[in-house]
Design a protein around this motif. Structure first.
Motif, PDB file in Angstrom:
ATOM      1  N   ASN A 129       0.830  -1.216   0.000  1.00 52.71           N
ATOM      2  CA  ASN A 129       0.000   0.000   0.000  1.00 52.71           C
ATOM      3  C   ASN A 129       0.855   1.254   0.000  1.00 52.71           C
ATOM      4  OD1 ASN A 129      -2.812  -1.174   0.432  1.00 52.71           O
ATOM      5  ND2 ASN A 129      -1.715  -2.094   2.163  1.00 52.71           N
ATOM      6  N   LYS A 130       2.029   1.179  -0.595  1.00 50.75           N
ATOM      7  CA  LYS A 130       2.955   2.303  -0.406  1.00 50.75           C
ATOM      8  C   LYS A 130       2.482   3.604  -1.047  1.00 50.75           C
ATOM      9  CE  LYS A 130       6.506   1.139  -3.789  1.00 50.75           C
ATOM     10  NZ  LYS A 130       6.568  -0.313  -4.047  1.00 50.75           N
ATOM     11  N   ASP A 131       1.551   3.498  -2.004  1.00 52.11           N
ATOM     12  CA  ASP A 131       0.999   4.721  -2.588  1.00 52.11           C
ATOM     13  C   ASP A 131       0.094   5.478  -1.611  1.00 52.11           C
ATOM     14  OD1 ASP A 131       2.294   4.185  -4.935  1.00 52.11           O
ATOM     15  OD2 ASP A 131       0.612   3.055  -5.780  1.00 52.11           O
ATOM     16  N   PHE A 132      -0.217   4.815  -0.512  1.00 51.99           N
ATOM     17  CA  PHE A 132      -1.071   5.464   0.488  1.00 51.99           C
ATOM     18  C   PHE A 132      -0.263   6.130   1.600  1.00 51.99           C
ATOM     19  CE2 PHE A 132      -3.905   2.414  -1.485  1.00 51.99           C
ATOM     20  CZ  PHE A 132      -5.077   3.136  -1.610  1.00 51.99           C
ATOM     21  N   VAL A 133       1.058   6.027   1.525  1.00 51.97           N
ATOM     22  CA  VAL A 133       1.861   6.714   2.546  1.00 51.97           C
ATOM     23  C   VAL A 133       1.873   8.196   2.183  1.00 51.97           C
ATOM     24  CG1 VAL A 133       4.071   6.836   3.764  1.00 51.97           C
ATOM     25  CG2 VAL A 133       3.313   4.652   2.789  1.00 51.97           C
ATOM     26  N   PRO A 134       1.347   9.042   3.046  1.00 49.88           N
ATOM     27  CA  PRO A 134       1.214  10.463   2.698  1.00 49.88           C
ATOM     28  C   PRO A 134       2.563  11.128   2.435  1.00 49.88           C
ATOM     29  CG  PRO A 134      -0.113   9.921   4.624  1.00 49.88           C
ATOM     30  CD  PRO A 134       0.776   8.738   4.362  1.00 49.88           C
ATOM     31  N   PRO A 135       2.572  12.135   1.567  1.00 48.87           N
ATOM     32  CA  PRO A 135       3.816  12.841   1.268  1.00 48.87           C
ATOM     33  C   PRO A 135       4.360  13.581   2.495  1.00 48.87           C
ATOM     34  CG  PRO A 135       1.943  13.936   0.229  1.00 48.87           C
ATOM     35  CD  PRO A 135       1.429  12.667   0.822  1.00 48.87           C
ATOM     36  N   TYR A 136       5.655  13.744   2.511  1.00 56.48           N
ATOM     37  CA  TYR A 136       6.357  14.399   3.618  1.00 56.48           C
ATOM     38  C   TYR A 136       5.702  15.713   4.052  1.00 56.48           C
ATOM     39  CZ  TYR A 136      10.079  16.989   5.997  1.00 56.48           C
ATOM     40  OH  TYR A 136      10.786  17.726   6.882  1.00 56.48           O
ATOM     41  N   GLU A 137       5.418  16.565   3.070  1.00 52.83           N
ATOM     42  CA  GLU A 137       4.937  17.924   3.372  1.00 52.83           C
ATOM     43  C   GLU A 137       3.607  17.936   4.120  1.00 52.83           C
ATOM     44  OE1 GLU A 137       7.489  17.358   0.322  1.00 52.83           O
ATOM     45  OE2 GLU A 137       5.379  16.864   0.085  1.00 52.83           O
ATOM     46  N   SER A 138       2.819  16.855   3.959  1.00 55.73           N
ATOM     47  CA  SER A 138       1.475  16.853   4.554  1.00 55.73           C
ATOM     48  C   SER A 138       1.510  16.734   6.074  1.00 55.73           C
ATOM     49  CB  SER A 138       0.663  15.697   3.980  1.00 55.73           C
ATOM     50  OG  SER A 138       1.253  14.466   4.375  1.00 55.73           O
ATOM     51  N   GLY A 139       2.610  16.225   6.616  1.00 51.81           N
ATOM     52  CA  GLY A 139       2.665  16.001   8.059  1.00 51.81           C
ATOM     53  C   GLY A 139       1.802  14.801   8.465  1.00 51.81           C
ATOM     54  N   ALA A 140       1.261  14.109   7.478  1.00 48.94           N
ATOM     55  CA  ALA A 140       0.422  12.939   7.748  1.00 48.94           C
ATOM     56  C   ALA A 140       1.301  11.681   7.716  1.00 48.94           C
ATOM     57  CB  ALA A 140      -0.690  12.858   6.713  1.00 48.94           C
ATOM     58  N   SER A 141       0.702  10.523   8.002  1.00 47.51           N
ATOM     59  CA  SER A 141       1.487   9.284   8.033  1.00 47.51           C
ATOM     60  C   SER A 141       0.584   8.098   7.713  1.00 47.51           C
ATOM     61  CB  SER A 141       2.124   9.112   9.423  1.00 47.51           C
ATOM     62  OG  SER A 141       1.115   9.118  10.409  1.00 47.51           O
ATOM     63  N   LEU A 142       1.182   6.935   7.625  1.00 48.82           N
ATOM     64  CA  LEU A 142       0.396   5.721   7.385  1.00 48.82           C
ATOM     65  C   LEU A 142       0.279   4.979   8.713  1.00 48.82           C
ATOM     66  CD1 LEU A 142      -0.826   4.080   4.896  1.00 48.82           C
ATOM     67  CD2 LEU A 142       1.106   2.540   5.266  1.00 48.82           C
ATOM     68  N   TYR A 143      -0.945   4.826   9.182  1.00 45.02           N
ATOM     69  CA  TYR A 143      -1.168   4.114  10.435  1.00 45.02           C
ATOM     70  C   TYR A 143      -1.279   2.617  10.134  1.00 45.02           C
ATOM     71  CZ  TYR A 143      -3.168   2.767  14.923  1.00 45.02           C
ATOM     72  OH  TYR A 143      -3.391   2.171  16.140  1.00 45.02           O
ATOM     73  N   ILE A 144      -0.603   1.818  10.934  1.00 52.04           N
ATOM     74  CA  ILE A 144      -0.556   0.371  10.713  1.00 52.04           C
ATOM     75  C   ILE A 144      -1.258  -0.312  11.882  1.00 52.04           C
ATOM     76  CG2 ILE A 144       0.982  -1.609  10.345  1.00 52.04           C
ATOM     77  CD1 ILE A 144       3.184   0.586   9.659  1.00 52.04           C
ATOM     78  N   ARG A 145      -2.234  -1.138  11.575  1.00 50.87           N
ATOM     79  CA  ARG A 145      -2.992  -1.806  12.640  1.00 50.87           C
ATOM     80  C   ARG A 145      -2.871  -3.340  12.512  1.00 50.87           C
ATOM     81  NH1 ARG A 145      -7.218  -0.802  16.053  1.00 50.87           N
ATOM     82  NH2 ARG A 145      -5.781   0.795  16.781  1.00 50.87           N
ATOM     83  N   PRO A 146      -1.971  -3.936  13.271  1.00 53.11           N
ATOM     84  CA  PRO A 146      -1.932  -5.392  13.367  1.00 53.11           C
ATOM     85  C   PRO A 146      -2.975  -5.854  14.396  1.00 53.11           C
ATOM     86  CG  PRO A 146       0.239  -4.369  13.752  1.00 53.11           C
ATOM     87  CD  PRO A 146      -0.810  -3.318  13.890  1.00 53.11           C
ATOM     88  N   VAL A 147      -3.620  -6.960  14.130  1.00 61.07           N
ATOM     89  CA  VAL A 147      -4.603  -7.475  15.092  1.00 61.07           C
ATOM     90  C   VAL A 147      -4.541  -9.005  15.122  1.00 61.07           C
ATOM     91  CG1 VAL A 147      -6.453  -7.207  13.364  1.00 61.07           C
ATOM     92  CG2 VAL A 147      -7.064  -7.411  15.748  1.00 61.07           C
ATOM     93  N   LEU A 148      -4.735  -9.535  16.300  1.00 60.45           N
ATOM     94  CA  LEU A 148      -4.673 -10.988  16.504  1.00 60.45           C
ATOM     95  C   LEU A 148      -5.872 -11.417  17.331  1.00 60.45           C
ATOM     96  CD1 LEU A 148      -3.070 -13.768  16.705  1.00 60.45           C
ATOM     97  CD2 LEU A 148      -2.026 -12.837  18.782  1.00 60.45           C
ATOM     98  N   TYR A 149      -6.578 -12.451  16.888  1.00 63.06           N
ATOM     99  CA  TYR A 149      -7.680 -12.926  17.728  1.00 63.06           C
ATOM    100  C   TYR A 149      -7.977 -14.401  17.531  1.00 63.06           C
ATOM    101  CZ  TYR A 149     -10.323 -11.723  13.488  1.00 63.06           C
ATOM    102  OH  TYR A 149     -10.766 -11.603  12.201  1.00 63.06           O
ATOM    103  N   GLY A 150      -8.621 -14.943  18.528  1.00 63.59           N
ATOM    104  CA  GLY A 150      -9.006 -16.348  18.505  1.00 63.59           C
ATOM    105  C   GLY A 150     -10.156 -16.534  17.535  1.00 63.59           C
ATOM    106  N   THR A 151      -9.962 -17.434  16.552  1.00 65.85           N
ATOM    107  CA  THR A 151     -11.013 -17.691  15.566  1.00 65.85           C
ATOM    108  C   THR A 151     -11.647 -19.057  15.776  1.00 65.85           C
ATOM    109  OG1 THR A 151      -9.286 -18.518  14.112  1.00 65.85           O
ATOM    110  CG2 THR A 151     -10.031 -16.263  13.721  1.00 65.85           C
ATOM    111  N   GLY A 152     -10.973 -19.899  16.528  1.00 65.82           N
ATOM    112  CA  GLY A 152     -11.464 -21.253  16.732  1.00 65.82           C
ATOM    113  C   GLY A 152     -12.689 -21.247  17.633  1.00 65.82           C
TER     114      GLY A 152
END
Ligand SMILES: *Cc1c(COP(=O)(O)O)cnc(C)c1O
Length: 359
Positions: A129-152
């Motif tokens: 998804n690297k095209d979604f990493v905001p440009p430097y000047e915007s002061g924005a960033s790409l938030y990454i959300r890892p999640v783990l859960y019991g599915t069984g």
């Protein structure tokens, strides 16, 4: 996935990306879910982790008796990727998040995600998804959300036999749209977030469910967040909902130590930077009364780095602690904030080895 499907997916992905790239106004992003092209998933079945899979779906199919749905067998992480002036993408302290998810999983008897698998999944999710990493000047960033859960499926209370680990990402705006400004917080005496020997020290969804009423009350009262006291005695400072607390006085960075505080990676980084700047640092029990003696106070976490605190109201007791009178953050908080952001965006050298460059 066969080769043709992969190519087709890839093709669709590129189309989506180019479409979306046109639609994103980087300057108006907030902290909100936004669909990106891909997420990565890995299943734990038959006692082992499978291959990392790429998906374009925003949905997961889950057994109705999954422990993640019934018994709170769930943990997550939050970290960010930043684009520098040099166009390079930097991921901040991914190894620390890997370690923390491992700790969270062990605490609530989930299959821990091996740290290499965690890092690989995060890098892959950002890369795809690297095209979604905001440009430097915007002061924005790409938030990454890892999640783990019991599915069984499990109806008798116990840990699941199967788990899903996934990572999705989204561009998010700079936390402080109006600039780096102090806000007011409220002490929650009527609510506890976590019990002293409970799950407060790990990043599990259950703690968040337990804190929702308190933050709702705070928002209704016009406060930006809640500051929790220790659940047992209501004498010590614990943390602010999803962020750690720190105070500054006599050239010392002080942050509470307690069994029920989630160890914030931002806090750990600020402690190091404070030391680098020649401040003393202390992690110890902090009595509520000590608030009176702090020259500056703030909340810290991945979302905002530092949220400076203007004033803390102990509403039930009718007492206020004031740190910033004229809407200006304290000088040390501001220096720490700027320093950490500079490292994250690659404006200053990464002397502590916190940054992983996406190659
Ligand atoms: C995630 C989290 C924080 C902040 O941790 P960072 O690693 O700095 O983002 C603080 N408190 C709680 C309860 C959290 O869940």
């Amino acid at each position: 996935m066969d080769c043709i499907t992969f190519m087709a997916e890839n093709y669709v992905g590129k189309e989506l990306t180019s479409l979306r790239m046109k639609n994103i106004d980087w300057s108006s992003l907030s902290f909100q879910y936004i669909k990106t092209d891909y997420n990565v998933r890995c299943y734990y079945r038959g006692g082992k982790w499978g291959e990392l899979e790429t998906s374009t779906s925003e949905e997961v199919s889950i057994h109705m008796a999954a422990t993640g749905l019934h018994y709170g067998q769930q943990a997550f992480e939050g970290l960010k990727a930043f684009k520098g002036k040099d166009e390079k993408i930097r991921i901040f302290r991914v190894a620390d998040n890997a370690k923390r998810l491992h700790d969270s999983a062990e605490e609530i008897l989930m299959a821990p995600v091996p740290e290499e698998l965690f890092t690989k999944a995060v890098l892959k999710a950002v890369e795809l998804n690297k095209d979604f990493v905001p440009p430097y000047e915007s002061g924005a960033s790409l938030y990454i959300r890892p999640v783990l859960y019991g599915t069984g499926p499990k109806i008798g209370v116990g840990p699941a036999d199967e788990y899903l680990f996934m990572v999705f990402v989204m561009p998010v705006g700079p936390y402080f749209k109006a600039g780096f400004k102090p806000t007011n917080m409220m002490i929650a005496r009527k609510y506890d977030r976590a019990a002293p020997l409970g799950t407060g020290k790990v990043k599990v969804g259950g703690n968040y469910a337990a804190s929702l009423r308190a933050s709702h009350a705070a928002h209704k009262g016009g406060y930006s967040a809640v500051l929790f006291l220790d659940s047992k005695e209501k004498k010590y400072i614990d943390e602010c909902g999803p962020a750690n607390f720190f105070g500054i006085k006599n050239n010392t960075y002080v942050t509470p130590k307690s069994e029920s505080i989630l160890p914030s990676i931002t806090n750990k980084s600020l402690i190091q930077l404070a030391e680098d700047m020649g401040l003393k640092t202390e992690r110890r029990a902090v009595l509520l009364e000590e608030l009176e003696t702090f020259e500056e106070a703030g909340a810290c976490g991945t979302a905002a780095v530092i949220s400076p605190i203007a004033q803390i109201d102990d509403v039930e007791v009718g007492k206020s602690y004031v740190f910033a009178k004229d809407g200006v953050p304290g000088p040390i908080s501001e220096k720490l904030y700027n320093k950490l952001r500079a490292i994250q965006y690659g404006d200053e050298p990464d002397v502590h080895g916190w940054v992983t460059l996406l190659e």
